[in-house]
Structures are given as structure tokens and as C-alpha cells.
Design a protein around this motif. Structure first.
Motif, PDB file in Angstrom:
ATOM      1  N   LEU A  45       5.825 -11.088   2.916  1.00  0.00           N
ATOM      2  CA  LEU A  45       6.081 -12.514   3.054  1.00  0.00           C
ATOM      3  C   LEU A  45       7.638 -12.216   2.320  1.00  0.00           C
ATOM      4  O   LEU A  45       8.469 -13.315   2.807  1.00  0.00           O
ATOM      5  CB  LEU A  45       5.336 -13.408   2.197  1.00  0.00           C
ATOM      6  CG  LEU A  45       4.159 -14.148   2.786  1.00  0.00           C
ATOM      7  CD1 LEU A  45       3.147 -14.900   1.920  1.00  0.00           C
ATOM      8  CD2 LEU A  45       4.422 -14.435   4.184  1.00  0.00           C
ATOM      9  N   TYR A  79       0.570  -1.098   0.029  1.00  0.00           N
ATOM     10  CA  TYR A  79      -0.089   0.080  -0.022  1.00  0.00           C
ATOM     11  C   TYR A  79       0.988   1.301   0.175  1.00  0.00           C
ATOM     12  O   TYR A  79       1.743   1.598   1.053  1.00  0.00           O
ATOM     13  CB  TYR A  79      -0.755   0.107   1.257  1.00  0.00           C
ATOM     14  CG  TYR A  79      -2.066  -1.231   1.346  1.00  0.00           C
ATOM     15  CD1 TYR A  79      -1.384  -2.227   2.193  1.00  0.00           C
ATOM     16  CD2 TYR A  79      -3.049  -1.329   0.668  1.00  0.00           C
ATOM     17  CE1 TYR A  79      -2.414  -3.365   2.156  1.00  0.00           C
ATOM     18  CE2 TYR A  79      -3.740  -2.361   0.562  1.00  0.00           C
ATOM     19  CZ  TYR A  79      -3.597  -3.401   1.407  1.00  0.00           C
ATOM     20  OH  TYR A  79      -4.439  -4.397   1.753  1.00  0.00           O
ATOM     21  N   VAL A  98       2.440  -3.131   5.584  1.00  0.00           N
ATOM     22  CA  VAL A  98       0.967  -3.234   5.980  1.00  0.00           C
ATOM     23  C   VAL A  98       0.501  -4.396   5.656  1.00  0.00           C
ATOM     24  O   VAL A  98       0.327  -4.609   4.226  1.00  0.00           O
ATOM     25  CB  VAL A  98       0.345  -1.913   5.413  1.00  0.00           C
ATOM     26  CG1 VAL A  98      -1.099  -1.818   6.087  1.00  0.00           C
ATOM     27  CG2 VAL A  98       1.128  -0.598   6.255  1.00  0.00           C
ATOM     28  N   VAL A  99      -0.127  -5.243   6.517  1.00  0.00           N
ATOM     29  CA  VAL A  99      -0.863  -6.414   6.181  1.00  0.00           C
ATOM     30  C   VAL A  99      -2.498  -6.034   6.670  1.00  0.00           C
ATOM     31  O   VAL A  99      -2.626  -5.937   7.799  1.00  0.00           O
ATOM     32  CB  VAL A  99      -0.513  -7.625   6.874  1.00  0.00           C
ATOM     33  CG1 VAL A  99      -1.183  -8.885   6.100  1.00  0.00           C
ATOM     34  CG2 VAL A  99       0.929  -7.852   6.448  1.00  0.00           C
TER      35      VAL A  99
HETATM   36  N1  LIG Z   1      -2.179  -9.197   1.000  1.00  0.00           N
HETATM   37  C1  LIG Z   1      -1.062  -8.657   1.596  1.00  0.00           C
HETATM   38  C2  LIG Z   1       0.165  -9.155   1.216  1.00  0.00           C
HETATM   39  N2  LIG Z   1       0.275 -10.255   0.251  1.00  0.00           N
HETATM   40  C3  LIG Z   1       1.267 -10.491  -0.672  1.00  0.00           C
HETATM   41  C4  LIG Z   1       2.468 -11.411   0.092  1.00  0.00           C
HETATM   42  O1  LIG Z   1       3.103 -10.737   1.072  1.00  0.00           O
HETATM   43  C5  LIG Z   1       3.365 -11.892  -0.939  1.00  0.00           C
HETATM   44  O2  LIG Z   1       4.075 -10.719  -1.390  1.00  0.00           O
HETATM   45  C6  LIG Z   1       3.010 -12.701  -1.813  1.00  0.00           C
HETATM   46  O3  LIG Z   1       2.164 -13.835  -1.276  1.00  0.00           O
HETATM   47  C7  LIG Z   1       3.754 -13.267  -2.839  1.00  0.00           C
HETATM   48  O4  LIG Z   1       4.866 -14.066  -2.094  1.00  0.00           O
HETATM   49  N3  LIG Z   1       1.540  -8.424   1.555  1.00  0.00           N
HETATM   50  C8  LIG Z   1       1.324  -7.449   2.155  1.00  0.00           C
HETATM   51  O5  LIG Z   1       2.563  -6.812   2.502  1.00  0.00           O
HETATM   52  N4  LIG Z   1       0.242  -6.994   2.603  1.00  0.00           N
HETATM   53  C9  LIG Z   1      -1.058  -7.448   2.454  1.00  0.00           C
HETATM   54  O6  LIG Z   1      -1.955  -7.019   2.995  1.00  0.00           O
END
Ligand SMILES: Nc1c(NC[C@H](O)[C@H](O)[C@H](O)CO)[nH]c(=O)[nH]c1=O
Ligand SMILES: CC(=O)[C@@H](O)COP(=O)(O)O
Length: 140
Positions: A43, A12, A66-67
Motif C-alpha cells: 500500500l 516477506y 508480495v501480497v
Molecule cells: N498483508 C500484506 C500487506 N499489508 C500491509 C499493507 O501493505 C500496508 O503496509 C499496511 O496496511 C499499512 O499501511 N502488505 C504487503 O505488501 N503484503 C501483504 O501480504
């Protein structure tokens, strides 16, 4: 003077801009330097820190991102596994401050990302520096 690496998971843009602003201000106020590395998501942060540490260029690391919970179980994976990977590196001796927000919605993220509110980016930078100081004290 220490040299830090900010590893930001840029999922974001507008929220990361605030977190990075806070972290940079804290690093500068403490008299240290830094570089910034951007990865796609939370990740990827632990692996990016592990790879960067092989360069032996950095004294400490600040993890930012941010997740935000969505509809599926993926939130638990992204939030939990990024935190677990960072914690494993920290216990292995790396000085890492974890400023990856794991929140229910954008409003919660904004309050925590804004430097003039909860400033979690600045807090993560200060935590990294605190661990670096501790490591140096223990090495004496
Ligand atoms: N949904 C969010 C993610 N998802 C992506 C994963 O972190 C990763 O990049 C993907 O699974 C490929 O390996 N990442 C965030 O940082 N924040 C989110 O809300
Ligand atoms: C934290 C996430 O991975 C989340 O943004 C994904 O959303 P969804 O669970 O609706 O696919």
C-alpha cells in the motif's frame, strides 16, 4: 544509461530477496544503474514512487512485493489499491514495472519470485525499461 529506483514492499523478506535479485540482474544486463528503496507494504509503494519522482533523480521505477491472501477482505484492498495507484502513476507518464505478486499462498509466490523460474522481478524491470524506451521514442 538510465537510472532506476526499485521500490520494494518488504513484507516477506525471503520472497523479496528473490524479486530484487531478478530485477537487479535485469537492470544490470541492460546496462543501467539503480537504487533501492524499502517500504513496509504494497500500500505504501505508489506514494513512495510519487515522492521519489519529485526528486527528478530517476528515469524509471520497479515496484516489487508480495501480497498473500489471508482470512479477510484486506487482500483485495492491498492488492487492488497498490495496483490502482501504480497504474494511475503509469498513465500519468511514469515508467513503472509492477512486480508486486498477488497470490493465494507462498508456493505460488516462490515460483514467481525465483529468477530461475518465472522471474517476475526481472520481468517488472524489463517492463519499466520498455515504458522508458517508449516514452523517449514518443518525445522525439
Ligand atoms: N498483508 C500484506 C500487506 N499489508 C500491509 C499493507 O501493505 C500496508 O503496509 C499496511 O496496511 C499499512 O499501511 N502488505 C504487503 O505488501 N503484503 C501483504 O501480504
Ligand atoms: C494481504 C493481507 O493483508 C493479508 O496478509 C492479511 O491477512 P488477514 O486477511 O488474515 O488479516
Amino acid at each position: 544509461m538510465a537510472h532506476l529506483l526499485i521500490v520494494e514492499a518488504r513484507f516477506y523478506d525471503h520472497l523479496n530477496d528473490l524479486l530484487v535479485q531478478g530485477a537487479r540482474a535485469a537492470i544490470k544486463a541492460a546496462g543501467h544503474t539503480h537504487e533501492t528503496l524499502t517500504v513496509p507494504g504494497a500500500l505504501e509503494v505508489p506514494a513512495a514512487i510519487a515522492l521519489a519522482d519529485q526528486s527528478e533523480r530517476f528515469d524509471a521505477y520497479v515496484a516489487l512485493g508480495v501480497v498473500i491472501r489471508g482470512e479477510t477482505y484486506h487482500f483485495e484492498i492491498v492488492a487492488g489499491e497498490s495496483a490502482r495507484g501504480i497504474m494511475a502513476l503509469t498513465i500519468d507518464g511514469l515508467a513503472i514495472g509492477n512486480g508486486i505478486l498477488t497470490v493465494e499462498n507462498e508456493a505460488q509466490a516462490l515460483t514467481r519470485a525465483r529468477p530461475d523460474e518465472k522471474d517476475k522481478g526481472g520481468e517488472a524491470a524489463k517492463a519499466a525499461l520498455a515504458l522508458l524506451d517508449l516514452r523517449e521514442r514518443m518525445a522525439r
